[in-house]
Write an enzyme that holds these catalytic residues in place. Structure first.
Site, PDB file in Angstrom:
ATOM      1  N   LYS A  11       0.718  -1.231   0.190  1.00 40.20           N
ATOM      2  CA  LYS A  11      -0.395   0.230  -0.061  1.00 40.20           C
ATOM      3  C   LYS A  11       1.157   1.490   0.122  1.00 40.20           C
ATOM      4  O   LYS A  11       2.119   1.213   0.359  1.00 40.20           O
ATOM      5  CB  LYS A  11      -0.858   0.280   0.922  1.00 40.20           C
ATOM      6  CG  LYS A  11      -2.186  -1.087   1.539  1.00 40.20           C
ATOM      7  CD  LYS A  11      -2.748  -1.010   2.296  1.00 40.20           C
ATOM      8  CE  LYS A  11      -4.243  -2.255   2.024  1.00 40.20           C
ATOM      9  NZ  LYS A  11      -5.221  -1.888   3.144  1.00 40.20           N
ATOM     10  N   TYR A  51     -12.425  -2.435  -3.360  1.00 46.31           N
ATOM     11  CA  TYR A  51     -13.194  -1.701  -1.655  1.00 46.31           C
ATOM     12  C   TYR A  51     -14.822  -2.112  -1.907  1.00 46.31           C
ATOM     13  O   TYR A  51     -14.981  -2.100  -0.659  1.00 46.31           O
ATOM     14  CB  TYR A  51     -12.911  -0.963  -1.240  1.00 46.31           C
ATOM     15  CG  TYR A  51     -11.686  -1.190  -1.069  1.00 46.31           C
ATOM     16  CD1 TYR A  51     -10.520  -2.102  -0.126  1.00 46.31           C
ATOM     17  CD2 TYR A  51     -10.093  -1.088  -1.279  1.00 46.31           C
ATOM     18  CE1 TYR A  51      -9.686  -3.296   0.144  1.00 46.31           C
ATOM     19  CE2 TYR A  51      -8.309  -1.120  -0.791  1.00 46.31           C
ATOM     20  CZ  TYR A  51      -8.067  -2.202   0.110  1.00 46.31           C
ATOM     21  OH  TYR A  51      -7.577  -2.769   0.738  1.00 46.31           O
ATOM     22  N   ASN A 114      -2.126   0.046   6.505  1.00 45.48           N
ATOM     23  CA  ASN A 114      -1.340  -1.316   7.146  1.00 45.48           C
ATOM     24  C   ASN A 114      -0.713  -1.903   5.948  1.00 45.48           C
ATOM     25  O   ASN A 114      -1.051  -3.088   6.301  1.00 45.48           O
ATOM     26  CB  ASN A 114      -2.639  -1.760   7.748  1.00 45.48           C
ATOM     27  CG  ASN A 114      -3.710  -1.787   6.775  1.00 45.48           C
ATOM     28  OD1 ASN A 114      -3.255  -1.821   5.590  1.00 45.48           O
ATOM     29  ND2 ASN A 114      -4.305  -2.998   7.442  1.00 45.48           N
ATOM     30  N   HIS A 117      -2.161  -5.440   1.162  1.00 45.69           N
ATOM     31  CA  HIS A 117      -3.569  -6.140   1.156  1.00 45.69           C
ATOM     32  C   HIS A 117      -3.228  -7.234   1.320  1.00 45.69           C
ATOM     33  O   HIS A 117      -2.886  -8.110   0.389  1.00 45.69           O
ATOM     34  CB  HIS A 117      -4.112  -5.209   0.724  1.00 45.69           C
ATOM     35  CG  HIS A 117      -5.547  -6.128  -0.169  1.00 45.69           C
ATOM     36  ND1 HIS A 117      -6.911  -6.437   0.557  1.00 45.69           N
ATOM     37  CD2 HIS A 117      -5.861  -7.081  -0.549  1.00 45.69           C
ATOM     38  CE1 HIS A 117      -7.646  -7.438   0.044  1.00 45.69           C
ATOM     39  NE2 HIS A 117      -7.188  -7.507  -0.657  1.00 45.69           N
ATOM     40  N   GLU A 128     -10.254 -11.265  -7.216  1.00 41.01           N
ATOM     41  CA  GLU A 128      -8.915 -10.471  -7.020  1.00 41.01           C
ATOM     42  C   GLU A 128      -7.994 -10.324  -8.180  1.00 41.01           C
ATOM     43  O   GLU A 128      -7.237  -9.221  -8.558  1.00 41.01           O
ATOM     44  CB  GLU A 128      -8.671 -10.112  -5.222  1.00 41.01           C
ATOM     45  CG  GLU A 128      -9.545  -9.572  -5.003  1.00 41.01           C
ATOM     46  CD  GLU A 128      -8.810  -8.844  -2.753  1.00 41.01           C
ATOM     47  OE1 GLU A 128      -8.170  -9.887  -2.710  1.00 41.01           O
ATOM     48  OE2 GLU A 128      -9.910  -8.814  -2.413  1.00 41.01           O
TER      49      GLU A 128
END
Ligand code: CMP
Length: 140
Positions: A11, A51, A114, A117, A128
């Site tokens: 990320k 998302y 964070n 993913h 995905e």
């Protein structure tokens, strides 16, 4: 054990801090192979669609803004039980709850920023992976 593929995203908080190599070393040390990889700037439309399952959650808008705030590295990981293994190496979503030695315990800044993913099931992994990669871009 079944050989699986799963989607991993490094990320913007992690690419900004130049942590791509350190994160991938942890994934590779756990036996996962990176069989496809690209560094991209996610568009707002891509982040919203990726998302989509979280659209009704209070953090959705902020999450989309965050995921488009800088480059991300999208990659396909392959290995025995890759979905569960990747989640084990990542640690809990909230870094405050992540086990010592996991990616999120070591690198995540917050529950939103964070660092990584990972797909949460084999079914979502298939969706995905196909979201970002065509079959001929994955070389195992
Ligand atoms: P990820 O595994 O990519 O899935 C959804 C993301 O939403 C999550 O990691 C976090 O980056 C972000 N997020 C922000 N706030 C929350 C929250 N309260 N609960 C779960 N995910 C959150």
């Amino acid at each position: 054990m079944a050989t699986e593929r799963t989607l991993s995203i490094i990320k913007p908080d992690a690419t900004r801090r130049n942590l791509t190599g350190k994160i991938n070393a942890k994934l590779e040390d756990a036996g996962l192979r990176i069989v496809a990889q690209k560094r991209i700037a996610m568009t707002k439309e891509q982040a919203e669609a990726f998302y989509e399952v979280h659209r009704e959650r209070p953090f959705y808008g902020s999450l989309v803004d965050f995921m488009t705030s800088g480059p991300v590295v999208v990659q396909v990981l392959e290995g025995d039980n890759a979905v569960a293994k990747n989640r084990e190496v990542m640690g809990a979503t909230n870094p405050a709850d992540a086990d010592a030695g996991t990616i999120r315990a070591e690198f995540a800044e917050s529950i939103e920023a964070n660092s990584v993913h990972g797909s949460d099931s084999a079914e979502n992994a298939a969706r995905e992976v196909a979201f970002f990669f065509s079959d001929d871009e994955i070389v195992g």
